[in-house]
Enzyme design. Structure first.
Site, mmCIF file in Angstrom:
data_model
loop_
_atom_site.group_PDB
_atom_site.id
_atom_site.type_symbol
_atom_site.label_atom_id
_atom_site.label_comp_id
_atom_site.label_asym_id
_atom_site.label_seq_id
_atom_site.Cartn_x
_atom_site.Cartn_y
_atom_site.Cartn_z
ATOM 1 N N TYR A 1 -14.788 -5.981 6.283
ATOM 2 C CA TYR A 1 -13.741 -5.268 7.025
ATOM 3 C C TYR A 1 -13.748 -5.806 8.443
ATOM 4 C CZ TYR A 1 -13.405 -2.329 2.986
ATOM 5 O OH TYR A 1 -13.195 -1.899 1.703
ATOM 6 N N ARG B 1 -13.812 1.735 6.504
ATOM 7 C CA ARG B 1 -15.033 1.920 5.708
ATOM 8 C C ARG B 1 -16.266 1.729 6.585
ATOM 9 N NH1 ARG B 1 -14.904 1.992 0.090
ATOM 10 N NH2 ARG B 1 -16.999 2.766 0.496
ATOM 11 N N GLU C 1 0.849 -1.197 0.000
ATOM 12 C CA GLU C 1 0.000 0.000 0.000
ATOM 13 C C GLU C 1 0.882 1.243 0.000
ATOM 14 O OE1 GLU C 1 -3.369 1.052 0.107
ATOM 15 O OE2 GLU C 1 -3.822 -1.035 -0.279
#
Length: 120
Positions: free
Chosen positions: A107, A115, A77
């Site tokens: 998640y 989120r 990432e």
């Protein structure tokens, strides 16, 4: 049959090989369960990990739970200073009859904070 993308993420407590493998396997299993998928439905999976995770490839966990012939890829990432640490993410491309509005994104653990709008 439509092709859909399913997102998910899980946070680990520490960058330790067994934690990364266990958490990733949990994430993959939950994505499959919530979306009523089999490995035959999965086209490919892209895994990413925050730069503070390097003890193991997250894709190895998917291999260990039966994704033997599914194309898998791992990447890092972006290293954003305020990002949530120690997170493994996935984006799975699948074939499904579900409309986009019924796809379940997953998640887990601390990654739910990423989120809140779609975490279940």
């Amino acid at each position: 049959m439509a092709v859909r993308a399913i997102r998910g993420a899980v946070q680990v407590d520490a960058d330790e090989r067994e934690q990364v493998l266990e958490a990733t396997a949990e994430l993959v299993a939950e994505v499959m369960r919530r979306n009523a998928l089999t490995t035959d439905d999965v086209i490919s999976v892209l895994f990413t990990a925050t730069p503070d995770i390097n003890s193991e490839f997250p894709a190895l966990a998917a291999r260990k739970v039966g994704f033997s012939d599914v194309p898998l890829m791992c990447a890092t990432e972006l290293d954003v200073p305020h990002a949530l640490p120690r997170v493994v993410r996935l984006m799975a491309h699948v074939e499904t009859e579900r409309p986009r509005s019924e796809v379940q994104h997953v998640y887990l653990r601390g990654a739910q904070a990423l989120r809140l709008d779609i975490a279940q």
